[in-house]
Every structure is written in structure tokens, then in C-alpha cells.
Scaffold this motif. Sequence first.
Motif: not given
Length: 589
Positions: A386-392, A550-563
Motif C-alpha cells: 500500500s505504501a507504493f500505491q500513490s507512486a504507481i 519512485a515518485l521522482r520517476w513520475t511526471p508529477s515530480s516535475f510539476a513540483d520541481a523548480p522551473q
Amino acid sequence: MLLWWGAEFVQIYNDAYRPVLGDKHPRAMGQKFSDCWREVFHILGPMAEQPFRGGPASVSDDVTVLIERKVPREETHFRLAYSPVPDESVEAGIGGVLATVTEISEQIFSERQMGTLRKLGALSSADMKTARQVCVNAAAVLGENLCDAPFALFYLIDEDGTQARRVASTGVSAQLLEVTGPAAIALAADHTEDQWCRRDVILNRHIRRVDEFCPSGGMCPQSPWGDGIRSAIVLPLAYADQTRAFGALICGLSPNRFMDAGYRSFFELVTSQIVTAIRDARALEEERKRAESLAAIDHAKTAFFSNVSHEFRTPLTLMLGPLEAVLAEPATPDAIHVQLDLAHRNALRLLRLVNTLLDFSQIEAGRARAAYEPTDLAELTRDLASAFQSAIETGGLTYSVECATLAEPVYVNRQMWEKIVLNLLSNAFKYTLRGNITVRLRGQAGHVLLEVADTGAGIPDHELPRIFERFHRIENAVSRTQEGTGIGLSLVRELVDLHRGEISVVSETGRGTTFRVLVRFGSAHLPADQIKEVPSESAALNAQAFVQEALRWTPSSFADAPQAPLDSACDVVSIAGRRYRHLPFDVRL
């Protein structure tokens, strides 16, 4: 053919019998049997008397006699047949004895020597770990054939090459060892007397014969027939193309045999077999030394990794505490929060890599000890999954967890089981860009079966045998990132082995992969001193580092990253319609 005629056994023979006589021909013609063969008449006389006195004909397949021929008491072997010759002119009706004689000495010698050579040849295939052991065993083999090699002395050159040392012997007494000289022979060029020519044989690879080495008296070794041995042959233990011999072999020469080409060839073949065995033993010894050297290097590497991992983990832990405290502070500006969150994620990833490396080095060094306790494995696995559910789900995948309640607790080490499940889930997420990931756990015939299945890139058939090798990575595989150390799956296999379990993988390129872990119910298969019957309180799951990575490999991680503006140090790639940015500060080990 030999005819003994009359009561005095006067000899008449054909030309084929002449080689048996040696230099007794021609005076043996017409000579009395007892005069011609006085040295063996006590053996052959009664055999001839039997048919002459009316007894039956006699046949002997192998009669061993020592005759005066090429040497004073030569070992010979004959096949004999004695038959009565009728004569009506005498009262007894028998005028003499016909002897049919076939000399089989060479045949006997050949069979005896071939037996010795076969046993020496077996030394090469035996597990001889040192050249000294080869010589000791070769001495034992030669000791079984004292007729051809009444004694033997083995010398081997020391590792520094300065002297040859006596390492084995057979058929010799303490007095003979004194006669042969010192147990160690210096090989430096000097004028030291060496009547056995060992130095010359070793350095120049010559074969030498030594005569009259033994002074008169009772100190000489003796042959099986009691004759004193006064000659020896010294042979180099070397191949023809060797610049320097391994050592030297001294063999006594039988006083009952003539030193012809066949006898000399026997000793040359003996040394050839021994040299082959020594070469194989030296090669095995060198291989063992290389293996020990590699093992020492490997041990040093493991100790280094372990020490460095410890050194890395302490400052990382100290860094994460303040970072988490600042991130939890509501007053932290958003721009700073984004930067600190990025640093926090990478610090967690680095800590996970350090912990993985430390775990692996401890297992490799044999220092990993686990406490196995009864565990509700279905509940533990559900919590981990379950800990991986959000990332997946953030990664756009369908995720299902099917962990059936088990009939009884399973003895596992909780921390190790966490690493098994989290590593397999992280690996599945990394290589699955679309489709689904499934985690299943169920009981199966006295075992518990864990399956982590995905619909990802799959593993090529030629890579499957190496998938659990340490540091092995599949090049150019389609994945969310190309980063990694190549020890995750290897660590999983080691952890499964510590549970006395089994791990396997089935995969099809382009259709996905399924990893299966099988562990047994009960504790009989585990070390008794590592069983903990009372389960510990449930500890917090250590999944954060895996999930954050794992979250670093998802598209949403770049929305939070400094632009920040993209430059040559940052790459943007598009996979399955999604944009990923590969940041320049990824940490690699």
C-alpha cells in the motif's frame, strides 16, 4: 627346443635356443645340464627329472629364474614344457627329456612397468594440491615395483630457486640417506662435490648414471632377490622445452636387469608422468593462490564498502533531520520548500543506496544475522504494497494487491521481508510504463508464494540467467530511468536465501515480468539459534526512501520541481506521451 639326453642330461639344442644361453654358447652344446645351468639346476632339475622318471609331462606358464647371462644374476621369465622322449633301447623306455622353452621376460617386464605407469598417470587426475604431495604419492607407487626401481629419491626446487630439497623417498634406509648426502642441495655455481650429479641434472636437464655409489659393506640397499644395488639413474623432472627442471628423481637400478634401451625408457616415462602431475599440481596451486588473492581483495572491497557505507549513512541521517524539520515548518516560503523537498528526496535516495550497499556487504562478508519471528505475512505484505500505491497510480498504472489471509504465521525477518517486497515493487514500477502491477500472496502446499507481476518491458531471454548477478544491469532497457546500481535484485536473492527460500523469474519481452518468492511455513528449516518465538511490536515501515525515489520517476515530480531553464546538463525525454526531466544532480554509486 632343448633335448636333455641320457641319465646325465647331455644338452642338444637348436638355434632358437641360443639367445637363452647368451655367452654359454657354443660350449653348452653337449654339456651336462647340471654344469651348464648350475645356478638354476636346483629349480629346473627336479622339473626335468619328473618326466624322465616316468612322471607326467609338466607345463609352467611363468618360471622366474636368475641366470648368468647379461649380468651375473639376471632376472628372467620362461614358459616351459617338459616331455619324456621314448627310447626302447633302455630298460626304462625313456631316453631323455624334450624342453620347449619360450622366454617371456620382456612381456613380464612390460606388464609390470605398464602397471606402474598407469598408477603414476592417475596422479594427474587425482586431487594433488602440491608438487610435494605428488612426489610422496609417486614414491608410494614406485615402492610397489621394487623389481624395476629398488629405491627412489625425489628432489624439488624451493620457491626461491636456490636449492633442491629431498621431499620423498621409498625403498631406502637411514644409512642410504646418509650415503646420498644432504637433504638440501644448493644450486648456486660452486665446487661442492656432488657424486649424484643432482645439480647438473637439475640445471642442465641431463640424465646421468651413477655407478658404485655405495661403498663395500652392508650399507647398500638390496634388490628383492638380495643382491646389492650399486648403480642408480638420476633424471631431471622437466619437460624437454623447460629451461629449468622442477627437480630431480634418483632411482636405483636393479642389479638383476641389464640396462638396455627398454629399461632406460621406463625411467624416462616415469619422470614424464610425474612431471605432468607436478605441472597440474603447480597449476592448481597457482589457481588456488590466485583465488585466495582474489578472495582477499574481495574481502578488502567488502570491508571498504561496509566502512564507507557507515561513514556515508551518519552524515546523511544528520542531514535528513534538519531538512525534515524545515520542510515541516509552515513559515517556509514555497520556493525554498520546493528546493528543500528536492534535496530531501535525493538525500533519501542516497540513504537507500547506502543502506542497500551496507546490507549487501554484510551478507557478502557473512556477518548478516537475522532474527526470524512469527509474522502475519499477509498483513505485512499488504502494508508494504500500500505504501507504493500513490507512486504507481501517479505513474499512470493500474495497481492491485491480492494478499490472502494465511492459515498460520510465517517465520521471517521483518526488515528483510520489507526489502524483498519493496525492491521487487520498485523494480516493477521502474520498467513498467503502461498497464498494471500486481502483488499476490497465497499459501501453497506448505509454502507461501509471493508474486510481483507487471506488464512492463520484460527481460530478454539471454539476460534471464544473469538477472540476479551482482552489479549486472540490462543495457538500453526501456524504463523510467537509466540510473541504478545493479545490486537490488542480487540483494533480494541473498535475502531470500537467508530465509532458505527460492526466487525465480519468468518474463517475455514487451509483455512483462513476474518474480516469484517461495518461503516455507514453520521454523525447522531456519537456524535454531536465530528463532524468536515472541513477535516484536510492529515497527514503522521503511518504505519512504523507495517511494520517494519512485515518485521522482513520475511526471508529477516535475510539476513540483523548480522551473529552472533547461541547459545541456538537463535532458527532457518523452516516454508514452509523458515528459520526464533527468536532473543533473542524480547521485550514482
